[in-house]
Design a protein around this motif. Structure first.
Motif, PDB file in Angstrom:
ATOM      1  N   SER A  21      -1.455   1.827   5.251  1.00  0.00           N
ATOM      2  CA  SER A  21      -1.781   0.569   4.817  1.00  0.00           C
ATOM      3  C   SER A  21      -2.859   0.626   3.776  1.00  0.00           C
ATOM      4  CB  SER A  21      -2.506  -0.298   5.885  1.00  0.00           C
ATOM      5  OG  SER A  21      -2.557  -1.658   5.563  1.00  0.00           O
ATOM      6  N   TRP A  22      -2.372   0.059   2.516  1.00  0.00           N
ATOM      7  CA  TRP A  22      -3.347   0.099   1.309  1.00  0.00           C
ATOM      8  C   TRP A  22      -4.032  -1.320   1.427  1.00  0.00           C
ATOM      9  CZ3 TRP A  22      -1.159  -1.001  -4.279  1.00  0.00           C
ATOM     10  CH2 TRP A  22      -2.217  -0.940  -5.247  1.00  0.00           C
ATOM     11  N   HIS A  23      -5.179  -1.306   1.311  1.00  0.00           N
ATOM     12  CA  HIS A  23      -6.085  -2.549   1.387  1.00  0.00           C
ATOM     13  C   HIS A  23      -6.002  -2.924  -0.048  1.00  0.00           C
ATOM     14  CE1 HIS A  23      -6.707  -1.409   5.307  1.00  0.00           C
ATOM     15  NE2 HIS A  23      -7.554  -0.388   5.003  1.00  0.00           N
ATOM     16  N   VAL A  24      -5.518  -3.773  -0.696  1.00  0.00           N
ATOM     17  CA  VAL A  24      -5.333  -4.168  -2.163  1.00  0.00           C
ATOM     18  C   VAL A  24      -6.489  -4.581  -2.518  1.00  0.00           C
ATOM     19  CG1 VAL A  24      -4.056  -5.017  -3.804  1.00  0.00           C
ATOM     20  CG2 VAL A  24      -3.043  -4.033  -2.114  1.00  0.00           C
ATOM     21  N   ASP A  25      -7.302  -4.206  -3.277  1.00  0.00           N
ATOM     22  CA  ASP A  25      -8.716  -5.106  -4.192  1.00  0.00           C
ATOM     23  C   ASP A  25      -9.580  -5.486  -2.972  1.00  0.00           C
ATOM     24  OD1 ASP A  25      -7.517  -4.675  -6.555  1.00  0.00           O
ATOM     25  OD2 ASP A  25      -6.305  -6.587  -6.547  1.00  0.00           O
ATOM     26  N   ASP A  32      -9.108   3.207   0.605  1.00  0.00           N
ATOM     27  CA  ASP A  32      -8.072   2.356   0.141  1.00  0.00           C
ATOM     28  C   ASP A  32      -6.995   2.455   1.042  1.00  0.00           C
ATOM     29  OD1 ASP A  32      -9.563   1.483  -2.139  1.00  0.00           O
ATOM     30  OD2 ASP A  32      -8.879   3.336  -3.473  1.00  0.00           O
ATOM     31  N   ILE A  33      -6.568   3.406   1.576  1.00  0.00           N
ATOM     32  CA  ILE A  33      -5.610   3.559   2.332  1.00  0.00           C
ATOM     33  C   ILE A  33      -5.883   4.175   3.635  1.00  0.00           C
ATOM     34  CG2 ILE A  33      -3.107   4.650   2.745  1.00  0.00           C
ATOM     35  CD1 ILE A  33      -3.113   4.772  -0.328  1.00  0.00           C
ATOM     36  N   ASP A  34      -5.294   3.564   4.838  1.00  0.00           N
ATOM     37  CA  ASP A  34      -5.520   3.987   6.253  1.00  0.00           C
ATOM     38  C   ASP A  34      -4.093   4.355   6.994  1.00  0.00           C
ATOM     39  OD1 ASP A  34      -8.324   4.031   6.758  1.00  0.00           O
ATOM     40  OD2 ASP A  34      -8.097   1.701   6.616  1.00  0.00           O
ATOM     41  N   LEU A  35      -4.192   5.298   7.765  1.00  0.00           N
ATOM     42  CA  LEU A  35      -2.925   5.618   8.467  1.00  0.00           C
ATOM     43  C   LEU A  35      -2.758   4.631   9.353  1.00  0.00           C
ATOM     44  CD1 LEU A  35      -0.849   7.956   9.030  1.00  0.00           C
ATOM     45  CD2 LEU A  35      -2.647   8.786  10.695  1.00  0.00           C
ATOM     46  N   THR A  36      -1.217   4.281   9.490  1.00  0.00           N
ATOM     47  CA  THR A  36      -0.877   3.507  10.406  1.00  0.00           C
ATOM     48  C   THR A  36       0.301   3.824  11.351  1.00  0.00           C
ATOM     49  OG1 THR A  36      -1.520   1.787   8.419  1.00  0.00           O
ATOM     50  CG2 THR A  36      -0.064   0.965  10.288  1.00  0.00           C
ATOM     51  N   TYR A  37       0.178   3.431  12.585  1.00  0.00           N
ATOM     52  CA  TYR A  37       1.152   3.563  13.583  1.00  0.00           C
ATOM     53  C   TYR A  37       2.016   2.308  13.923  1.00  0.00           C
ATOM     54  CZ  TYR A  37      -1.513   8.095  14.067  1.00  0.00           C
ATOM     55  OH  TYR A  37      -1.848   9.203  13.890  1.00  0.00           O
ATOM     56  N   GLY A  38       3.098   2.158  14.433  1.00  0.00           N
ATOM     57  CA  GLY A  38       3.776   0.989  14.840  1.00  0.00           C
ATOM     58  C   GLY A  38       5.033   1.101  15.726  1.00  0.00           C
ATOM     59  N   ILE A  39       5.495   0.189  16.184  1.00  0.00           N
ATOM     60  CA  ILE A  39       6.911   0.156  16.881  1.00  0.00           C
ATOM     61  C   ILE A  39       7.344  -1.351  16.710  1.00  0.00           C
ATOM     62  CG2 ILE A  39       5.687  -0.385  19.106  1.00  0.00           C
ATOM     63  CD1 ILE A  39       8.032   1.399  20.434  1.00  0.00           C
ATOM     64  N   LYS A  40       8.902  -1.305  16.574  1.00  0.00           N
ATOM     65  CA  LYS A  40       9.502  -2.576  16.626  1.00  0.00           C
ATOM     66  C   LYS A  40      10.465  -2.569  17.322  1.00  0.00           C
ATOM     67  CE  LYS A  40      10.336  -2.284  12.030  1.00  0.00           C
ATOM     68  NZ  LYS A  40      10.689  -2.821  10.560  1.00  0.00           N
ATOM     69  N   ILE A 139      -0.142 -10.835   3.531  1.00  0.00           N
ATOM     70  CA  ILE A 139      -1.133 -11.656   3.030  1.00  0.00           C
ATOM     71  C   ILE A 139      -1.668 -12.387   4.249  1.00  0.00           C
ATOM     72  CG2 ILE A 139      -1.478 -13.617   1.313  1.00  0.00           C
ATOM     73  CD1 ILE A 139       1.244 -12.798  -0.022  1.00  0.00           C
ATOM     74  N   ASN A 140      -3.029 -12.105   4.342  1.00  0.00           N
ATOM     75  CA  ASN A 140      -3.755 -12.817   5.236  1.00  0.00           C
ATOM     76  C   ASN A 140      -4.054 -14.263   4.945  1.00  0.00           C
ATOM     77  OD1 ASN A 140      -4.401  -9.762   5.939  1.00  0.00           O
ATOM     78  ND2 ASN A 140      -5.459 -10.865   7.701  1.00  0.00           N
ATOM     79  N   PHE A 141      -4.405 -14.999   5.938  1.00  0.00           N
ATOM     80  CA  PHE A 141      -4.655 -16.513   5.578  1.00  0.00           C
ATOM     81  C   PHE A 141      -5.999 -16.648   4.849  1.00  0.00           C
ATOM     82  CE2 PHE A 141      -1.329 -18.910   8.373  1.00  0.00           C
ATOM     83  CZ  PHE A 141      -0.255 -18.244   8.146  1.00  0.00           C
ATOM     84  N   ASP A 142      -6.896 -15.549   4.945  1.00  0.00           N
ATOM     85  CA  ASP A 142      -8.134 -15.659   4.134  1.00  0.00           C
ATOM     86  C   ASP A 142      -8.218 -15.161   2.835  1.00  0.00           C
ATOM     87  OD1 ASP A 142      -8.010 -13.142   4.777  1.00  0.00           O
ATOM     88  OD2 ASP A 142      -9.849 -13.031   6.064  1.00  0.00           O
ATOM     89  N   GLY A 143      -6.839 -14.595   2.494  1.00  0.00           N
ATOM     90  CA  GLY A 143      -6.843 -14.322   1.163  1.00  0.00           C
ATOM     91  C   GLY A 143      -6.905 -12.818   1.092  1.00  0.00           C
ATOM     92  N   ARG A 144      -7.099 -12.050   2.064  1.00  0.00           N
ATOM     93  CA  ARG A 144      -6.883 -10.610   2.161  1.00  0.00           C
ATOM     94  C   ARG A 144      -5.427 -10.096   1.813  1.00  0.00           C
ATOM     95  NH1 ARG A 144      -8.273  -8.464   6.765  1.00  0.00           N
ATOM     96  NH2 ARG A 144      -8.697 -10.454   7.661  1.00  0.00           N
ATOM     97  N   SER A 145      -5.125  -8.882   1.205  1.00  0.00           N
ATOM     98  CA  SER A 145      -3.991  -8.447   0.900  1.00  0.00           C
ATOM     99  C   SER A 145      -3.688  -7.182   1.361  1.00  0.00           C
ATOM    100  CB  SER A 145      -3.483  -8.759  -0.349  1.00  0.00           C
ATOM    101  OG  SER A 145      -2.002  -8.335  -0.856  1.00  0.00           O
ATOM    102  N   ASP A 146      -2.599  -6.733   1.808  1.00  0.00           N
ATOM    103  CA  ASP A 146      -2.294  -5.209   2.234  1.00  0.00           C
ATOM    104  C   ASP A 146      -1.030  -4.791   2.011  1.00  0.00           C
ATOM    105  OD1 ASP A 146      -4.090  -3.924   5.061  1.00  0.00           O
ATOM    106  OD2 ASP A 146      -4.809  -5.262   3.378  1.00  0.00           O
ATOM    107  N   ILE A 147      -0.726  -3.520   1.265  1.00  0.00           N
ATOM    108  CA  ILE A 147       0.747  -3.197   0.952  1.00  0.00           C
ATOM    109  C   ILE A 147       0.846  -2.047   2.254  1.00  0.00           C
ATOM    110  CG2 ILE A 147       2.157  -1.925  -0.490  1.00  0.00           C
ATOM    111  CD1 ILE A 147       1.703  -4.511  -1.433  1.00  0.00           C
ATOM    112  N   VAL A 148       1.887  -2.512   2.843  1.00  0.00           N
ATOM    113  CA  VAL A 148       2.192  -1.335   3.937  1.00  0.00           C
ATOM    114  C   VAL A 148       3.519  -0.682   3.795  1.00  0.00           C
ATOM    115  CG1 VAL A 148       2.604  -1.265   6.725  1.00  0.00           C
ATOM    116  CG2 VAL A 148       0.995  -3.110   5.593  1.00  0.00           C
TER     117      VAL A 148
END
Length: 297
Positions: A21-25, A32-40, A139-148
């Motif tokens: 997950s890249w924390h944009v700006d 800038d980037i954190d390791l991310t795990y997930g399941i869907k 895109i978070n509702f408080d304006g933050r942005s991540d590329i996953v």
């Protein structure tokens, strides 16, 4: 010829995944980037559409201030639209909403809802194991942005089956016709060609094959033909019936353009009926997507 070809026909799937997950700006995180795990978990709601619920986790995302970190848990719901596959690979797009929960809030970073959209590829490596890779813009509702960016394995279950429609036909008045002796079948000519997805346009690549049949009809002016279109069993029966009719007519029109009288040709669609191979495999479905010409004296 080609019917509706989709990436998969499974009913359900489980997708464990890993990525970053890249924390944009966002200067409030140390990295800038954190390791991310997930399941869907996804369920097919249409031949080319899925509804999925997902969970992503980032452990110990470090704040820019020393000795401070937080775990990030993301819960989301997406709608996924798949497209025609090529060489067992099919693209898809997605969009949805979710909620990001932070275990520790610092530097004005709080838990908040988010929206996301993205795109990905499914590679059907085996019948019961697919490779999936995707990119999402969160895109978070408080304006933050991540590329996953995520890489995962899809484990499919079951087969998606559509409910068949019951059609009640109106009673028709039958007018008796004089009995005419049925024509004698001479031979069947099979056209080995493919159509683009959801299209009845014939590629110029198959012009030579069309001309072979045109030349045969010119050399045998006493013979007529029925152009029969077929599909595989993906998609609804009603859709496949109309698709087979459009493609049979497209081949007939192409033959007529080369000077063969339209009165010598008839175009019929048979949908997914009369398969010549199993519809349980990709190779079998490809053989069933065909057009045949029945030639009569």
């Amino acid at each position: 010829m080609c019917g509706s070809l989709f990436a998969a026909n499974n009913l359900l799937e489980v997708i464990p995944q890993i990525g970053g997950s890249w924390h944009v700006d966002n200067q409030r995180y140390k990295n800038d980037i954190d390791l991310t795990y997930g399941i869907k978990f996804a369920g097919r709601v249409a031949p080319t559409a899925l509804l999925e619920v997902g969970y992503d986790n980032i452990k110990n995302a470090k704040y820019s201030i020393p000795n401070n970190d937080t775990s990030i848990n993301r819960y989301y719901l997406n709608v996924v639209k798949e497209f025609e596959s090529w060489q067992n690979i099919s693209p898809y797009v997605l969009g949805g909403i979710g909620y990001e929960d932070l275990s520790s809030t610092k530097q004005s970073l709080d838990s908040a809802p988010f929206g996301q959209y993205g795109a990905g590829l499914r590679w059907e490596t085996f019948d019961y194991l697919h490779l999936k890779t995707e990119f999402r813009h969160l895109i978070n509702f408080d304006g933050r942005s991540d590329i996953v960016a995520m890489l995962g394995f899809s484990i499919p279950f079951g087969t998606f089956a559509q409910q068949e429609e019951v059609i009640i036909e109106e009673e028709e008045v039958v007018i008796e016709q004089p009995i005419i002796q049925a024509p004698t079948l001479s031979h069947i000519h099979t056209f080995s060609m493919q159509f683009p997805f959801d299209s009845s346009e014939i590629s110029p690549h198959y012009n030579a094959e069309i001309m072979d049949f045109v030349n045969y009809m010119r050399e045998n002016p006493d013979k007529n033909a029925i152009i029969n279109g077929y599909t595989d069993n993906l998609g609804s029966k009603e859709y496949n019936q109309k698709l087979s009719e459009r493609r049979a007519k497209a081949v007939k029109d192409k033959i007529v353009e080369q000077g063969i009288s339209a009165e010598r040709l008839d175009a019929k669609g048979h949908g997914e009926d009369n398969p010549i191979a199993t519809n349980e495999t990709r190779e079998g479905r490809q053989q069933n997507r065909r057009v045949e010409a029945e030639v009569y004296h």
